[in-house]
Scaffold this motif. Sequence first.
Motif, short mmCIF file in Angstrom:
data_model
loop_
_atom_site.label_atom_id
_atom_site.label_comp_id
_atom_site.label_asym_id
_atom_site.label_seq_id
_atom_site.Cartn_x
_atom_site.Cartn_y
_atom_site.Cartn_z
N ASN A 1 0.83 -1.20 0.00
CA ASN A 1 0.00 0.00 0.00
C ASN A 1 0.86 1.25 0.00
N TYR A 2 0.75 2.03 -1.07
CA TYR A 2 1.38 3.35 -1.10
C TYR A 2 0.28 4.41 -1.15
N SER A 3 0.12 5.11 -0.04
CA SER A 3 -0.91 6.14 0.08
C SER A 3 -0.27 7.42 0.61
N THR A 4 -0.79 8.55 0.16
CA THR A 4 -0.34 9.85 0.67
C THR A 4 -1.56 10.72 0.92
N VAL A 5 -1.33 11.79 1.67
CA VAL A 5 -2.42 12.74 1.94
C VAL A 5 -2.92 13.34 0.63
N GLU A 6 -1.97 13.63 -0.28
CA GLU A 6 -2.36 14.29 -1.54
C GLU A 6 -3.07 13.34 -2.49
N LEU A 7 -2.60 12.09 -2.57
CA LEU A 7 -3.12 11.14 -3.56
C LEU A 7 -4.26 10.28 -3.04
N GLY A 8 -4.32 10.07 -1.73
CA GLY A 8 -5.10 8.95 -1.23
C GLY A 8 -4.33 7.69 -1.58
N LEU A 9 -5.01 6.66 -2.08
CA LEU A 9 -4.33 5.46 -2.52
C LEU A 9 -3.67 5.74 -3.87
N GLY A 10 -2.33 5.73 -3.87
CA GLY A 10 -1.61 5.96 -5.12
C GLY A 10 -1.32 4.67 -5.85
N LEU A 11 -0.85 3.64 -5.10
CA LEU A 11 -0.51 2.35 -5.69
C LEU A 11 -0.87 1.24 -4.72
N GLY A 12 -1.53 0.24 -5.22
CA GLY A 12 -1.79 -0.97 -4.44
C GLY A 12 -1.31 -2.18 -5.21
N VAL A 13 -0.62 -3.09 -4.52
CA VAL A 13 -0.16 -4.33 -5.14
C VAL A 13 -0.82 -5.49 -4.41
N SER A 14 -1.53 -6.32 -5.15
CA SER A 14 -2.18 -7.49 -4.59
C SER A 14 -1.38 -8.73 -4.96
N ILE A 15 -0.97 -9.49 -3.96
CA ILE A 15 -0.17 -10.70 -4.16
C ILE A 15 -1.07 -11.93 -4.05
N LYS A 16 -1.04 -12.79 -5.05
CA LYS A 16 -1.77 -14.05 -5.01
C LYS A 16 -0.79 -15.18 -5.31
N HIS B 1 -11.18 1.06 -6.93
CA HIS B 1 -11.31 2.02 -8.03
C HIS B 1 -12.61 2.80 -7.98
N GLU B 2 -13.67 2.20 -7.47
CA GLU B 2 -14.94 2.92 -7.39
C GLU B 2 -14.81 4.13 -6.47
N ARG B 3 -14.04 3.98 -5.40
CA ARG B 3 -13.84 5.10 -4.49
C ARG B 3 -12.70 6.02 -4.93
N GLN B 4 -11.64 5.40 -5.48
CA GLN B 4 -10.45 6.16 -5.85
C GLN B 4 -10.04 5.79 -7.28
N PRO B 5 -10.73 6.36 -8.28
CA PRO B 5 -10.52 5.92 -9.66
C PRO B 5 -9.12 6.16 -10.20
N TYR B 6 -8.37 7.09 -9.60
CA TYR B 6 -7.02 7.36 -10.09
C TYR B 6 -5.98 6.44 -9.46
N ALA B 7 -6.37 5.60 -8.50
CA ALA B 7 -5.42 4.66 -7.89
C ALA B 7 -4.92 3.67 -8.94
#
Length: 262
Positions: free
Chosen positions: A83-98, A129-135
């Motif tokens: 999880n990479y999140s910032t105050v400015e971006l919200g969720l910037g990058l998420g990586v899901s491991i399976k 993405h529904e909440r943070q479409p730019y993530a």
Amino acid sequence: MARSPKTKIENSINAELTAAGDRAKMITRAEKKNYAEILSRNLAQTFANSLRSSLPGILPDPDGKGQESKVRSSKGFKKLDVNYSTVELGLGLGVSIKTINFRDPGTKRYTKNYTRVDGELRAEASDYHERQPYAVMVAVIFLPIDSCDDGGVAAGPSSFGQAVQIFRFRSGRDSPKEAAMLFERVLIGLYETDPDRFGDVVFFDVMSPPPRNGRPTTTLTFSDAIERIVDTYDGRNSPRFEWADAAPEKVTAPPIEADEEE
């Protein structure tokens, strides 16, 4: 248990696999599930450590804190592996491991859990993405490399080839306006279980054409995979501007100059 906070430079997940336990002793469904959970946590730590120089503050942190950190989604808080999140971006990058680590005893293939994994990825991508479409969302799915070897005339595509077929439909979200259920990028990590090369790993982007049977000849190293994740993030947040007479550069919107008073 998190690995030591060193940056991943070798093309091996030997330490992560070893920390998850002895594969040969994983018999029951509960044992295999526990193995997968430990492996995923260790892989999440490895990816975070390797992305940290480009994305300071990414979780889990160097001490392993922030494993499966919570991120706001359209359905409340959900856990995210990296999880990479910032105050400015919200969720910037998420990586899901399976991880899909064991053949089905009946079919002798790895394909049994593809539908479940795809359903989990669909829900994750949609909710974030529904909440943070730019993530930017990236999925990394790990398979033993012998998943490339179980195809044939009767069996059809190998388990790896079928994985690319299925998970390609979950990849390729190039714009915040595209379907929320897609990931920006999906990679498959193919790892060795042979004792002589145990843990050696290569990566494959599902948007590339795979062999129907056999092992891919064009693959990514671990460093390539990290670079591709960072480039995907930068493409959304700091796109490269192409000059006709100079090297491309990352840019943000040009500053707007104040109007002069008449």
